[in-house]
Design a protein around this motif. Sequence first.
Motif, PDB file in Angstrom:
ATOM      1  N   MET A   1     -15.257 -12.556 -17.081  1.00  0.00           N
ATOM      2  CA  MET A   1     -15.597 -11.698 -15.980  1.00  0.00           C
ATOM      3  C   MET A   1     -16.013 -10.329 -16.498  1.00  0.00           C
ATOM      4  N   LYS A   2     -16.868  -9.681 -15.754  1.00  0.00           N
ATOM      5  CA  LYS A   2     -17.321  -8.354 -16.133  1.00  0.00           C
ATOM      6  C   LYS A   2     -16.301  -7.305 -15.721  1.00  0.00           C
ATOM      7  N   ARG A   3     -16.375  -6.176 -16.415  1.00  0.00           N
ATOM      8  CA  ARG A   3     -15.487  -5.061 -16.086  1.00  0.00           C
ATOM      9  C   ARG A   3     -15.785  -4.526 -14.697  1.00  0.00           C
ATOM     10  N   TRP A   4     -14.740  -3.981 -14.066  1.00  0.00           N
ATOM     11  CA  TRP A   4     -14.834  -3.300 -12.775  1.00  0.00           C
ATOM     12  C   TRP A   4     -15.338  -4.220 -11.658  1.00  0.00           C
ATOM     13  N   THR A   5     -15.109  -5.545 -11.791  1.00  0.00           N
ATOM     14  CA  THR A   5     -15.540  -6.478 -10.756  1.00  0.00           C
ATOM     15  C   THR A   5     -14.393  -6.906  -9.848  1.00  0.00           C
ATOM     16  N   HIS A   6     -13.243  -6.329 -10.003  1.00  0.00           N
ATOM     17  CA  HIS A   6     -12.077  -6.639  -9.176  1.00  0.00           C
ATOM     18  C   HIS A   6     -11.717  -5.418  -8.341  1.00  0.00           C
ATOM     19  N   PRO A   7     -12.444  -5.146  -7.275  1.00  0.00           N
ATOM     20  CA  PRO A   7     -12.141  -3.938  -6.494  1.00  0.00           C
ATOM     21  C   PRO A   7     -10.735  -3.956  -5.904  1.00  0.00           C
ATOM     22  N   GLN A   8     -10.133  -5.137  -5.740  1.00  0.00           N
ATOM     23  CA  GLN A   8      -8.776  -5.198  -5.196  1.00  0.00           C
ATOM     24  C   GLN A   8      -7.769  -4.548  -6.147  1.00  0.00           C
ATOM     25  N   ASP A   9      -8.124  -4.398  -7.416  1.00  0.00           N
ATOM     26  CA  ASP A   9      -7.219  -3.738  -8.354  1.00  0.00           C
ATOM     27  C   ASP A   9      -7.202  -2.229  -8.166  1.00  0.00           C
ATOM     28  N   ALA A  10      -8.101  -1.720  -7.364  1.00  0.00           N
ATOM     29  CA  ALA A  10      -8.069  -0.294  -7.029  1.00  0.00           C
ATOM     30  C   ALA A  10      -6.865   0.017  -6.143  1.00  0.00           C
ATOM     31  N   VAL A  11      -6.405  -0.949  -5.369  1.00  0.00           N
ATOM     32  CA  VAL A  11      -5.256  -0.725  -4.485  1.00  0.00           C
ATOM     33  C   VAL A  11      -3.990  -0.426  -5.295  1.00  0.00           C
ATOM     34  N   PRO A  12      -3.632  -1.262  -6.307  1.00  0.00           N
ATOM     35  CA  PRO A  12      -2.461  -0.886  -7.114  1.00  0.00           C
ATOM     36  C   PRO A  12      -2.666   0.411  -7.896  1.00  0.00           C
ATOM     37  N   LEU A  13      -3.898   0.708  -8.274  1.00  0.00           N
ATOM     38  CA  LEU A  13      -4.165   1.966  -8.967  1.00  0.00           C
ATOM     39  C   LEU A  13      -3.835   3.145  -8.048  1.00  0.00           C
ATOM     40  N   ILE A  14      -4.319   3.087  -6.825  1.00  0.00           N
ATOM     41  CA  ILE A  14      -4.035   4.149  -5.847  1.00  0.00           C
ATOM     42  C   ILE A  14      -2.544   4.203  -5.532  1.00  0.00           C
ATOM     43  N   ALA A  15      -1.928   3.034  -5.378  1.00  0.00           N
ATOM     44  CA  ALA A  15      -0.488   2.990  -5.092  1.00  0.00           C
ATOM     45  C   ALA A  15       0.315   3.582  -6.246  1.00  0.00           C
ATOM     46  N   GLY A  16      -0.072   3.275  -7.466  1.00  0.00           N
ATOM     47  CA  GLY A  16       0.625   3.815  -8.630  1.00  0.00           C
ATOM     48  C   GLY A  16       0.500   5.322  -8.728  1.00  0.00           C
ATOM     49  N   ILE A  17      -0.702   5.820  -8.488  1.00  0.00           N
ATOM     50  CA  ILE A  17      -0.917   7.265  -8.515  1.00  0.00           C
ATOM     51  C   ILE A  17      -0.106   7.932  -7.398  1.00  0.00           C
ATOM     52  N   TYR A  18      -0.139   7.326  -6.219  1.00  0.00           N
ATOM     53  CA  TYR A  18       0.630   7.872  -5.085  1.00  0.00           C
ATOM     54  C   TYR A  18       2.123   7.900  -5.421  1.00  0.00           C
ATOM     55  N   ALA A  19       2.635   6.808  -5.986  1.00  0.00           N
ATOM     56  CA  ALA A  19       4.058   6.741  -6.331  1.00  0.00           C
ATOM     57  C   ALA A  19       4.432   7.809  -7.347  1.00  0.00           C
ATOM     58  N   ALA A  20       3.599   7.974  -8.365  1.00  0.00           N
ATOM     59  CA  ALA A  20       3.895   8.952  -9.408  1.00  0.00           C
ATOM     60  C   ALA A  20       3.879  10.384  -8.871  1.00  0.00           C
ATOM     61  N   LEU A  21       3.023  10.631  -7.898  1.00  0.00           N
ATOM     62  CA  LEU A  21       2.909  11.982  -7.350  1.00  0.00           C
ATOM     63  C   LEU A  21       3.795  12.228  -6.129  1.00  0.00           C
ATOM     64  N   SER A  22       4.323  11.163  -5.522  1.00  0.00           N
ATOM     65  CA  SER A  22       5.077  11.291  -4.269  1.00  0.00           C
ATOM     66  C   SER A  22       6.281  12.225  -4.334  1.00  0.00           C
ATOM     67  N   PRO A  23       6.956  12.392  -5.472  1.00  0.00           N
ATOM     68  CA  PRO A  23       8.076  13.346  -5.481  1.00  0.00           C
ATOM     69  C   PRO A  23       7.656  14.789  -5.178  1.00  0.00           C
ATOM     70  N   MET A  24       6.364  15.072  -5.275  1.00  0.00           N
ATOM     71  CA  MET A  24       5.896  16.426  -4.990  1.00  0.00           C
ATOM     72  C   MET A  24       6.002  16.772  -3.509  1.00  0.00           C
ATOM     73  N   TRP A  25       5.934  15.763  -2.619  1.00  0.00           N
ATOM     74  CA  TRP A  25       5.947  16.051  -1.177  1.00  0.00           C
ATOM     75  C   TRP A  25       6.990  15.237  -0.412  1.00  0.00           C
ATOM     76  N   THR A  26       7.794  14.468  -1.120  1.00  0.00           N
ATOM     77  CA  THR A  26       8.794  13.631  -0.468  1.00  0.00           C
ATOM     78  C   THR A  26      10.187  14.083  -0.877  1.00  0.00           C
ATOM     79  N   THR A  27      11.117  14.089   0.077  1.00  0.00           N
ATOM     80  CA  THR A  27      12.510  14.409  -0.224  1.00  0.00           C
ATOM     81  C   THR A  27      13.017  13.414  -1.257  1.00  0.00           C
ATOM     82  N   THR A  28      13.610  13.920  -2.328  1.00  0.00           N
ATOM     83  CA  THR A  28      13.947  13.041  -3.440  1.00  0.00           C
ATOM     84  C   THR A  28      15.185  13.522  -4.187  1.00  0.00           C
ATOM     85  N   THR A  29      15.585  12.723  -5.157  1.00  0.00           N
ATOM     86  CA  THR A  29      16.649  13.070  -6.100  1.00  0.00           C
ATOM     87  C   THR A  29      16.074  12.917  -7.507  1.00  0.00           C
TER      88      THR A  29
END
Length: 119
Positions: free
Chosen positions: A1-29
Amino acid sequence: MKRWTHPQDAVPLIAGIYAALSPMWTTTTNRATTTMVVLGVITALVAIAELVRPDMIPLEGLTALIGVAFIVAPWVMGFSDTRPMAWTAWIIGAVTLIVGAADLQVTRMHHRDTTATSH
């Protein structure tokens, strides 16, 4: 398969970035922050690897497994009482698990089809 042909993998990428950054705006420990940043970075890296090398079948399974890790993390890491961060982990986990499992199924079906036609 060619690179960048799985657009569905953008969803975990966005989710991962969101998770890593979420402590900036979410109540946390501290423990929740560490967990979310580590799992988020791992998720984003796996998604990038899958976008760059979509022929690596085990990565879809790994994405689904990371989704499970997000889901159980609030209980295992002891931040289920910190509801905003726990809900963030559960939602990101569910999304990552569903996309990873669906991508694994599609990849297996595609692999099965190409194997069957090559014989």
